[in-house]
Write a protein that holds these residues in place. Structure first.
Motif, PDB file in Angstrom:
ATOM      1  N   ASP A   1     -18.131 -26.016  20.020  1.00  0.00           N
ATOM      2  CA  ASP A   1     -19.135 -25.810  21.067  1.00  0.00           C
ATOM      3  C   ASP A   1     -18.704 -24.575  21.851  1.00  0.00           C
ATOM      4  O   ASP A   1     -17.511 -24.284  21.954  1.00  0.00           O
ATOM      5  CB  ASP A   1     -19.195 -27.032  21.992  1.00  0.00           C
ATOM      6  N   THR A   2     -19.668 -23.834  22.354  1.00  0.00           N
ATOM      7  CA  THR A   2     -19.354 -22.637  23.128  1.00  0.00           C
ATOM      8  C   THR A   2     -20.133 -22.667  24.437  1.00  0.00           C
ATOM      9  O   THR A   2     -21.346 -22.816  24.426  1.00  0.00           O
ATOM     10  CB  THR A   2     -19.738 -21.363  22.329  1.00  0.00           C
ATOM     11  N   LYS A   3     -19.402 -22.574  25.547  1.00  0.00           N
ATOM     12  CA  LYS A   3     -20.063 -22.546  26.859  1.00  0.00           C
ATOM     13  C   LYS A   3     -19.595 -21.308  27.617  1.00  0.00           C
ATOM     14  O   LYS A   3     -18.421 -20.924  27.525  1.00  0.00           O
ATOM     15  CB  LYS A   3     -19.714 -23.805  27.667  1.00  0.00           C
ATOM     16  N   VAL A   4     -20.530 -20.725  28.359  1.00  0.00           N
ATOM     17  CA  VAL A   4     -20.207 -19.559  29.185  1.00  0.00           C
ATOM     18  C   VAL A   4     -20.419 -19.944  30.642  1.00  0.00           C
ATOM     19  O   VAL A   4     -21.449 -20.525  30.986  1.00  0.00           O
ATOM     20  CB  VAL A   4     -21.105 -18.357  28.816  1.00  0.00           C
ATOM     21  N   MET A   5     -19.425 -19.656  31.493  1.00  0.00           N
ATOM     22  CA  MET A   5     -19.562 -19.932  32.928  1.00  0.00           C
ATOM     23  C   MET A   5     -19.656 -18.614  33.694  1.00  0.00           C
ATOM     24  O   MET A   5     -19.105 -17.605  33.280  1.00  0.00           O
ATOM     25  CB  MET A   5     -18.376 -20.766  33.428  1.00  0.00           C
ATOM     26  N   GLU A   6     -20.362 -18.685  34.824  1.00  0.00           N
ATOM     27  CA  GLU A   6     -20.526 -17.486  35.650  1.00  0.00           C
ATOM     28  C   GLU A   6     -19.178 -16.958  36.131  1.00  0.00           C
ATOM     29  O   GLU A   6     -18.227 -17.715  36.275  1.00  0.00           O
ATOM     30  CB  GLU A   6     -21.379 -17.808  36.878  1.00  0.00           C
TER      31      GLU A   6
ATOM     32  N   ILE B   1     -15.025 -23.901  23.143  1.00  0.00           N
ATOM     33  CA  ILE B   1     -14.657 -22.695  23.870  1.00  0.00           C
ATOM     34  C   ILE B   1     -15.425 -22.680  25.191  1.00  0.00           C
ATOM     35  O   ILE B   1     -16.638 -22.854  25.206  1.00  0.00           O
ATOM     36  CB  ILE B   1     -15.054 -21.436  23.058  1.00  0.00           C
ATOM     37  N   ILE B   2     -14.697 -22.472  26.292  1.00  0.00           N
ATOM     38  CA  ILE B   2     -15.353 -22.291  27.591  1.00  0.00           C
ATOM     39  C   ILE B   2     -14.837 -20.978  28.142  1.00  0.00           C
ATOM     40  O   ILE B   2     -13.633 -20.817  28.331  1.00  0.00           O
ATOM     41  CB  ILE B   2     -15.035 -23.456  28.540  1.00  0.00           C
ATOM     42  N   MET B   3     -15.745 -20.027  28.339  1.00  0.00           N
ATOM     43  CA  MET B   3     -15.266 -18.710  28.773  1.00  0.00           C
ATOM     44  C   MET B   3     -16.149 -18.141  29.876  1.00  0.00           C
ATOM     45  O   MET B   3     -17.258 -18.608  30.107  1.00  0.00           O
ATOM     46  CB  MET B   3     -15.190 -17.748  27.589  1.00  0.00           C
TER      47      MET B   3
ATOM     48  N   LYS C   1     -16.353 -18.820  38.253  1.00  0.00           N
ATOM     49  CA  LYS C   1     -16.297 -20.258  37.964  1.00  0.00           C
ATOM     50  C   LYS C   1     -15.145 -20.587  37.023  1.00  0.00           C
ATOM     51  O   LYS C   1     -14.669 -21.716  36.972  1.00  0.00           O
ATOM     52  CB  LYS C   1     -17.618 -20.713  37.313  1.00  0.00           C
ATOM     53  N   ILE C   2     -14.754 -19.594  36.204  1.00  0.00           N
ATOM     54  CA  ILE C   2     -13.601 -19.782  35.327  1.00  0.00           C
ATOM     55  C   ILE C   2     -12.985 -18.412  35.083  1.00  0.00           C
ATOM     56  O   ILE C   2     -13.694 -17.397  35.089  1.00  0.00           O
ATOM     57  CB  ILE C   2     -13.996 -20.475  34.005  1.00  0.00           C
TER      58      ILE C   2
ATOM     59  N   GLU D   1     -18.394 -15.328  31.838  1.00  0.00           N
ATOM     60  CA  GLU D   1     -19.303 -14.202  31.640  1.00  0.00           C
ATOM     61  C   GLU D   1     -18.455 -12.926  31.745  1.00  0.00           C
ATOM     62  O   GLU D   1     -17.604 -12.810  32.630  1.00  0.00           O
ATOM     63  CB  GLU D   1     -20.319 -14.248  32.796  1.00  0.00           C
ATOM     64  N   GLY D   2     -18.644 -12.011  30.820  1.00  0.00           N
ATOM     65  CA  GLY D   2     -17.877 -10.768  30.871  1.00  0.00           C
ATOM     66  C   GLY D   2     -16.616 -10.791  30.012  1.00  0.00           C
ATOM     67  O   GLY D   2     -15.902  -9.795  29.925  1.00  0.00           O
ATOM     68  N   PHE D   3     -16.342 -11.918  29.378  1.00  0.00           N
ATOM     69  CA  PHE D   3     -15.155 -11.988  28.520  1.00  0.00           C
ATOM     70  C   PHE D   3     -15.338 -11.028  27.337  1.00  0.00           C
ATOM     71  O   PHE D   3     -16.395 -11.005  26.714  1.00  0.00           O
ATOM     72  CB  PHE D   3     -14.937 -13.421  28.027  1.00  0.00           C
TER      73      PHE D   3
END
Lengths: 339, 339
Positions: free
Chosen positions: B134-139, B101-103, B142-143, B105-107
């Motif tokens: 895996d879980t990643k958070v982008m600013e 998961i790539i989401m 950025k996404i 910030e604020g999701f």
């Protein structure tokens, strides 16, 4: 739930993230393992699927790094190495990776080409194939640059899988080289020191080093100290094993340049990511032999025995003058995302 | 290279994309298969790794859909189903998926929760485990929203893998249900018809349907008609097999609502994605039996025999009054990304 939106801390590899993963992801999944293999709940570096006389290891990692190119590597090298290392620390020979690319419209094809060449060279070092993949393009504004998700497939004979939760009292702790190189070099690069310092990322595929150790025998547990750094990895190994760890500060390899940047930026080198290191527990009577075997490999030449597993609940660092401090896992990312 | 930046057409599943993948990705990879398994070069729905008496199937898919929730599904259901289907059309039983998961910030955590529940329910339908992730958070910036990458692991006995390139002259072509539902319902939803039409996505895990067909026998080739739709899938199967295909237009199941939206928007229902359908080649003497077996499953109840494999280089559609037209693969995406 106490919060209703994802914050950056949720993606940082510390405790805040563990709680989020637990409630929003793990609690929603019914079936988390196949044929009694290592499950999602274990939150180890990967899962396993027992098939016949073998266990297939599966690991997945999303790579959202900034900058895409940095001293010592790029997103291609880090994607391949990170996945290869997650398979390797399970005690499995990495066979293949899949590679999903998600990039923005307008991304330079020359950069994509450079990234794929780098990914390939990293795989070549340890004879890993790239067997499948996917490519998606998102409109401008929907994604910045490129994100890659790699999944690794490895294989071990049944019973030969190595966990991160099986340290035993008396085991020696070995690290395969100096700590903090990747995280600190990226911080330094971002702060504007550019390529001018000697410091560079350690990003490397560690299978050849791990294999040397496994061939000697006596390896009880392994983990690669990526997100959250060595502090996170050793605490996770200790707490999952229900043991304590005593580390000898002067034995822990840290480069001078890393120390220097660390002091300048006020960031603990134990809390930043490494991308070409492994932390191992090794039976005491095999530790010297494993160390010598590892040191014959380029990526293991600075390996060191840095402590031992003890009864207890904490990871304790002993200073040269006899002082002791508890080394805690970072609660959230101390630095911007660098892995 | 003729262009120096990635354009949206590069991600659309047509010929432009095939060329990009070839030059920037495939040409840079040295080792593309393991133990003689199906390789990256095959560009099939997945790759295989032969191990002992088995072949392990590995597939990867990145999901970048907009909107995240739509009539008949959401990004969780489509991620699970898409990967399960890619494994299934290789003739392999899907065992497990990994989920990255790539989401941003604020999701909203409630949305993440809903997505994971949906992913889980889809896996439950065909007894598939979620073993790692895996879980990643982008600013922010950025996404946009959330992107998911799923990798599927399946297993088949050696020799039982089904390809997309092995159609034989005389084979009947079966589709497991009506075409265009997913793509057209999403287009309709985006155009503002909302949830008010009866039209909804067909997103579904197809393993139970595929298994019914495999149990009967005679399946020579399979593919799921996702990106580029049925037009892309059938052309890829035909050209990889070095054969032609003759389709009978009146036999091809298309819902009235799909026809209506198709005419309103001027979009060919053969060129939009399906997310719960399979296209099969089946030996003529088994085709009726396979069809009956498929129709006993909920997701196969509208299955039909729609044509046959012939000598030749084209996919030809015969109209009820005896006319013929060539059905070509879309060169680039005819519609915004919906899968």
């Amino acid at each position: 739930m106490s919060e209703d939106k994802i914050s950056m801390n949720h993606g940082a590899g510390g405790e805040v993230m563990a709680n989020l993963i637990s409630s929003a992801v793990l609690d929603n999944i019914t079936k988390k393992s196949v044929n009694g293999g290592i499950s999602l709940d274990a939150l180890d570096d990967g899962a396993t699927i027992p098939i016949g006389d073998y266990e297939i290891v599966v690991t997945t990692d999303g790579h959202t790094i900034d900058p895409l190119f940095f001293p010592g590597g790029d997103i291609g090298r880090i994607s391949a190495a990170g996945t290869i290392n997650d398979v390797s620390v399970m005690g499995a020979k990495p066979l293949a990776i899949s590679n999903a690319i998600i990039m923005q419209e307008g991304f330079p094809i020359a950069d994509l080409d450079r990234i794929m060449k780098s990914l390939n060279e990293t795989c070549e070092e340890v004879d890993v194939a790239v067997i499948t993949g996917d490519t998606k393009v998102m409109e401008q504004g929907k994604i910045d640059g490129i994100v890659m998700v790699t999944t690794g497939i490895g294989i071990a004979k049944k019973g030969e899988i190595v966990r991160d939760s099986t340290l035993e009292v008396g085991d020696k702790i070995i690290v395969t080289g100096s700590l903090g190189d990747h995280g600190m070099s990226l911080m330094s690069f971002r702060e504007g020191f550019g390529f001018e310092t000697d410091l560079k990322s350690d990003t490397a595929p560690m299978w050849n080093v791990v294999k040397k150790a496994l061939d000697v025998g006596g390896v009880t547990a392994m983990k690669d100290p990526t997100r959250g750094g060595f502090a996170n990895a050793i605490n996770e190994m200790a707490s999952k094993s229900g043991k304590g760890v005593l580390l000898h500060q002067e034995a822990i390899p840290i480069k001078k340049e890393v120390h220097a940047v660390s002091e300048m930026l006020g960031i603990d080198p134990f809390e930043v990511a490494n991308e070409g290191k492994v932390v191992m527990g090794v039976k005491a009577d095999k530790a010297e032999e494993v160390l010598e075997a590892i040191k014959t490999e380029e990526y293991g030449k600075d390996a060191a025995i840095i402590g031992e597993v003890i009864e207890g609940d904490y990871v304790v660092v002993e200073t040269p003058i006899g002082g002791e401090r508890i080394l805690e896992a970072p609660i959230a990312d101390p630095v911007p995302r660098v892995c």
